[in-house]
Design a protein around this motif. Structure first.
Motif, PDB file in Angstrom:
ATOM      1  N   GLY A  59       0.826  -1.203   0.000  1.00  8.05           N
ATOM      2  CA  GLY A  59       0.000   0.000   0.000  1.00  8.05           C
ATOM      3  C   GLY A  59       0.860   1.252   0.000  1.00  8.05           C
ATOM      4  N   ASP A  60       0.634   2.116   0.962  1.00  8.56           N
ATOM      5  CA  ASP A  60       1.400   3.359   1.062  1.00  8.56           C
ATOM      6  C   ASP A  60       2.713   3.187   1.826  1.00  8.56           C
ATOM      7  OD1 ASP A  60      -0.583   4.743  -0.307  1.00  8.56           O
ATOM      8  OD2 ASP A  60      -1.673   5.233   1.542  1.00  8.56           O
ATOM      9  N   ASP A  61       2.915   2.025   2.445  1.00  2.00           N
ATOM     10  CA  ASP A  61       4.138   1.789   3.218  1.00  2.00           C
ATOM     11  C   ASP A  61       5.225   1.239   2.306  1.00  2.00           C
ATOM     12  OD1 ASP A  61       2.759   2.573   5.447  1.00  2.00           O
ATOM     13  OD2 ASP A  61       2.276   0.532   6.091  1.00  2.00           O
ATOM     14  N   LYS A  62       6.398   1.855   2.342  1.00  2.00           N
ATOM     15  CA  LYS A  62       7.496   1.367   1.512  1.00  2.00           C
ATOM     16  C   LYS A  62       8.822   1.730   2.149  1.00  2.00           C
ATOM     17  CE  LYS A  62       6.085   3.551  -2.080  1.00  2.00           C
ATOM     18  NZ  LYS A  62       5.968   4.042  -3.479  1.00  2.00           N
ATOM     19  N   LEU A  63       9.833   0.925   1.842  1.00  2.00           N
ATOM     20  CA  LEU A  63      11.171   1.176   2.362  1.00  2.00           C
ATOM     21  C   LEU A  63      12.192   0.793   1.312  1.00  2.00           C
ATOM     22  CD1 LEU A  63      12.704   2.054   4.982  1.00  2.00           C
ATOM     23  CD2 LEU A  63      12.962  -0.389   5.475  1.00  2.00           C
ATOM     24  N   ASN A 109      -6.708  -9.095   8.424  1.00  2.00           N
ATOM     25  CA  ASN A 109      -6.999  -8.223   9.556  1.00  2.00           C
ATOM     26  C   ASN A 109      -6.472  -6.799   9.346  1.00  2.00           C
ATOM     27  OD1 ASN A 109      -8.107  -9.506  12.360  1.00  2.00           O
ATOM     28  ND2 ASN A 109      -7.186 -11.081  11.052  1.00  2.00           N
ATOM     29  N   GLY A 110      -6.047  -6.518   8.126  1.00  2.00           N
ATOM     30  CA  GLY A 110      -5.652  -5.164   7.795  1.00  2.00           C
ATOM     31  C   GLY A 110      -4.291  -4.722   8.286  1.00  2.00           C
ATOM     32  N   ILE A 111      -3.429  -5.675   8.613  1.00  2.00           N
ATOM     33  CA  ILE A 111      -2.074  -5.340   9.071  1.00  2.00           C
ATOM     34  C   ILE A 111      -1.191  -5.111   7.829  1.00  2.00           C
ATOM     35  CG2 ILE A 111      -0.132  -6.030  10.488  1.00  2.00           C
ATOM     36  CD1 ILE A 111      -2.756  -5.799  12.030  1.00  2.00           C
ATOM     37  N   PRO A 112      -0.561  -3.953   7.706  1.00  2.00           N
ATOM     38  CA  PRO A 112       0.216  -3.619   6.493  1.00  2.00           C
ATOM     39  C   PRO A 112       1.626  -4.232   6.521  1.00  2.00           C
ATOM     40  CG  PRO A 112       0.286  -1.768   8.009  1.00  2.00           C
ATOM     41  CD  PRO A 112      -0.604  -2.813   8.653  1.00  2.00           C
ATOM     42  N   ILE A 113       1.740  -5.483   6.064  1.00  2.00           N
ATOM     43  CA  ILE A 113       3.014  -6.198   6.087  1.00  2.00           C
ATOM     44  C   ILE A 113       3.752  -5.979   4.754  1.00  2.00           C
ATOM     45  CG2 ILE A 113       4.099  -8.468   6.209  1.00  2.00           C
ATOM     46  CD1 ILE A 113       2.907  -7.449   8.861  1.00  2.00           C
ATOM     47  N   VAL A 114       4.998  -5.509   4.825  1.00  2.00           N
ATOM     48  CA  VAL A 114       5.766  -5.270   3.593  1.00  2.00           C
ATOM     49  C   VAL A 114       6.645  -6.443   3.178  1.00  2.00           C
ATOM     50  CG1 VAL A 114       5.769  -2.764   3.960  1.00  2.00           C
ATOM     51  CG2 VAL A 114       7.702  -4.143   4.779  1.00  2.00           C
ATOM     52  N   SER A 115       6.956  -7.345   4.139  1.00  2.00           N
ATOM     53  CA  SER A 115       7.802  -8.494   3.787  1.00  2.00           C
ATOM     54  C   SER A 115       7.684  -9.569   4.852  1.00  2.00           C
ATOM     55  CB  SER A 115       9.280  -8.068   3.645  1.00  2.00           C
ATOM     56  OG  SER A 115       9.828  -7.691   4.889  1.00  2.00           O
ATOM     57  N   ASN A 116       8.094 -10.782   4.499  1.00  2.00           N
ATOM     58  CA  ASN A 116       8.112 -11.917   5.427  1.00  2.00           C
ATOM     59  C   ASN A 116       9.452 -12.621   5.250  1.00  2.00           C
ATOM     60  OD1 ASN A 116       7.438 -13.965   7.201  1.00  2.00           O
ATOM     61  ND2 ASN A 116       6.193 -15.092   5.718  1.00  2.00           N
TER      62      ASN A 116
END
Length: 236
Positions: free
Chosen positions: A68-72, A227-234
């Protein structure tokens, strides 16, 4: 004759010279606007090997993880700090930080650690403070510290989660964690969802820039995303 082809990062914009840390490559020299690597041959009774090295453009050795809007933006090659956890002997703090600086000077500016990797977070805190004081601003902007939080499975409260994240922020000497990678090793206890929701609250407060997981299976990852948790990687 066996030929090995290797691609290494291009020169760092904040350095006048460039070297590779921790590799057997030799003869890397500055020549005008490009770097050239001399060929090195190894001769043994069993084999003969020739190494050709290609310099990759700087744009190819960084990547972006996002949701989404989260990025690194991070380096494609991460410096893992598990070695500081104690299983490889005593850690000399000064030597460790100097090594971190050498890696960063050569473009390897992303460091991966955890709250339980011995003094890893403390070493990063010393390192990033020296980067701020001794390196140009354009280099500071590329450095990333990725840490993990691995709590014992149990009841998760907002105060408990906040207190632990505050510990990591203080140890790493940062206002906001670049990435917090969460690990949970007892799926029969669903409190991992509570922990992640509280971590999301801290992200919205600016204490954490991006949320990630480490070693979660596909089933639990799907539940977390639903559950709407914004996960960027695993990380696995």
């Amino acid at each position: 004759m066996t030929t090995i082809h290797a691609v290494i990062p291009g020169p760092c914009p904040w350095r006048l010279s460039f070297g590779i840390v921790g590799t057997p490559l030799v003869g890397i020299v500055k020549d005008g606007k490009k770097l050239q690597a001399q060929r090195r041959r190894w001769n043994t009774k069993a084999s003969r090997c020739q190494l050709n090295v290609e310099i990759a453009p700087a744009t190819e050795w960084r990547t972006v993880v996002e949701h989404g809007d989260d990025k690194l933006d991070i380096c494609r090659v991460l410096n893992g700090m598990w070695q500081t956890s104690g299983g490889w002997g005593k850690i000399d703090r000064n030597n460790a930080v100097e090594s971190m600086l050498r890696y960063a000077d050569n473009g390897f500016t992303t460091f991966d650690m955890a709250d339980h990797y011995g003094p890893a977070e403390d070493l990063y805190g010393i390192f990033i403070n020296r980067v701020r004081r001794e390196r140009p601003p354009e280099m500071v902007e590329t450095v990333r510290g990725l840490t993990k939080w691995v709590p014992p499975p149990g009841k998760m409260t907002g105060a408990y989660v906040r207190d632990n994240i505050e510990i990591s922020r203080k140890r790493m000497n940062v206002k906001s964690l670049d990435m917090l990678q969460f690990h949970w090793w007892e799926y029969s206890n669903p409190a991992y969802l509570d922990a992640l929701k509280f971590l999301t609250d801290l992200k919205e407060e600016g204490k954490i820039k991006t949320l990630a997981l480490t070693n979660f299976d596909t089933k639990r990852l799907q539940i977390i995303l639903e559950n709407g948790i914004p996960i960027v990687s695993n990380q696995s």
